[in-house]
Scaffold this active site. Structure first.
Site, short mmCIF file in Angstrom:
data_model
loop_
_atom_site.label_atom_id
_atom_site.label_comp_id
_atom_site.label_asym_id
_atom_site.label_seq_id
_atom_site.Cartn_x
_atom_site.Cartn_y
_atom_site.Cartn_z
N ASN A 6 0.87 -1.18 0.00
CA ASN A 6 0.00 0.00 0.00
C ASN A 6 0.90 1.23 0.00
O ASN A 6 1.44 1.61 1.05
CB ASN A 6 -0.89 -0.03 1.25
CG ASN A 6 -1.70 1.24 1.42
OD1 ASN A 6 -1.75 2.08 0.51
ND2 ASN A 6 -2.33 1.40 2.57
N LYS A 8 0.22 4.26 -0.40
CA LYS A 8 -0.41 5.46 0.16
C LYS A 8 -0.13 6.67 -0.72
O LYS A 8 -0.21 6.56 -1.95
CB LYS A 8 0.07 5.67 1.61
CG LYS A 8 -0.14 4.42 2.47
CD LYS A 8 0.06 4.67 3.94
CE LYS A 8 -0.09 3.36 4.70
NZ LYS A 8 -0.07 3.52 6.15
N HIS A 85 -9.40 1.10 5.57
CA HIS A 85 -8.10 1.44 6.19
C HIS A 85 -8.30 2.43 7.33
O HIS A 85 -9.15 3.32 7.25
CB HIS A 85 -7.15 2.02 5.13
CG HIS A 85 -5.73 2.03 5.60
ND1 HIS A 85 -5.26 2.99 6.46
CD2 HIS A 85 -4.71 1.18 5.36
CE1 HIS A 85 -3.98 2.72 6.72
NE2 HIS A 85 -3.62 1.64 6.06
N GLU A 157 -4.75 -4.80 10.96
CA GLU A 157 -3.75 -3.75 11.10
C GLU A 157 -4.01 -2.98 12.40
O GLU A 157 -4.88 -2.08 12.42
CB GLU A 157 -3.83 -2.76 9.93
CG GLU A 157 -3.54 -3.35 8.58
CD GLU A 157 -3.04 -2.27 7.61
OE1 GLU A 157 -1.90 -2.39 7.13
OE2 GLU A 157 -3.76 -1.30 7.36
N GLY A 163 2.95 2.66 10.71
CA GLY A 163 3.91 3.75 10.51
C GLY A 163 4.67 4.14 11.76
O GLY A 163 5.32 5.19 11.79
N SER A 199 3.90 -1.68 10.22
CA SER A 199 5.35 -1.63 10.44
C SER A 199 6.08 -2.91 10.04
O SER A 199 7.11 -3.25 10.64
CB SER A 199 5.67 -1.26 11.89
OG SER A 199 5.26 0.07 12.15
#
Ligand code: 13P
Length: 238
Positions: A6, A8, A85, A157, A163, A199
């Protein structure tokens, strides 16, 4: 194993062109790249990769200024699409009704939804992970018949892991992934693929890979660097 990148909004056009030039001869049926909408055609036209979308319009109508519909994604050859998401839950206030509409449009257009669920840090702290994740799943999947649900991939997730460089322990991931699989199997009689995201990188992939119940990964930042992304993929094929 299904490994989904992904990307982003991380990459500029120049960076995407470089990424594409490095990966153009690579093909692996277990790997999906989800670029920004803007770059979908660059990937579809210049690589052999399976391409997914990061989003889709909630409305499947032909006059929706600024939106991109499932039918349009399908016409571009898109095979997967991320829905639910945490960034869209948090910043765009999308909810389960929106996700159900999006998933319906995707299924109608033969695109596999990758439906993301996960708890926030405070929810984890209050021991609410399974309550939160279970609610997120049931609110959306209850809108569908089993024959449609079987086309959905779940991505677990944890919001606090996205992140941040923080990753749950393998035991914590196993606990939640097994809970998700059992819940869906009990309610709908179906076994779905469950990915882990948050991560994932070249340093932690071999440890994560010790978890046999994970069916793949949804990878953010590390999917924007060709070398790191392909290293993760190669670790997953061991
Ligand atoms: P990171 O891998 O950058 O933590 O992002 C995970 C994610 O949000 C994938 O959808």
């Amino acid at each position: 194993m299904l490994i989904v990148g992904n990307q982003k909004t991380y990459l500029s056009k120049e960076a995407v062109l470089e990424f594409v030039s490095k990966i153009k001869d690579y093909r692996n049926n277990n790997v999906v790249i989800c670029p920004s909408y803007l770059y979908i055609d660059l990937f579809c036209s210049n690589t052999d990769l399976i391409v997914g979308s990061q989003n889709v319009s909630e409305k499947e109508i032909s006059s929706m200024t600024g939106e991109i519909t499932a039918r349009q994604l399908s016409s571009m050859g898109i095979k997967y699409c991320i829905v639910g998401h945490s960034e869209r839950r948090e910043y765009l206030k999308e909810n389960s009704d929106v996700f159900a509409n999006k998933i319906k449009n995707l299924i109608d257009n033969n695109i596999i939804p990758i439906f993301c669920v996960g708890e926030k840090q405070t929810e984890k702290g209050n021991n609410l992970t399974k309550d939160v994740v279970g609610k997120q799943i049931l609110e959306v999947l209850s809108n569908f018949a089993s024959c449609d649900i079987k086309n959905i991939v779940i991505a677990y997730e944890p919001v606090w892991a996205i992140g941040t460089g923080l990753v749950p322990t393998n035991e914590e991931i196993i606990d939640v992934v097994n809970y998700i699989k059992d819940l869906i199997s009990d309610k709908f009689g179906i076994n779905l693929l469950v990915l882990y995201g948050g991560s994932v990188n070249k340093k932690n992939i071999s440890l994560l890979n010790q978890i046999s119940s994970i069916d793949g990964y949804l990878i953010g930042g590390a999917s924007t660097k060709v070398d790191e992304f392909l290293y993760i993929v190669s670790e997953c094929s061991k």
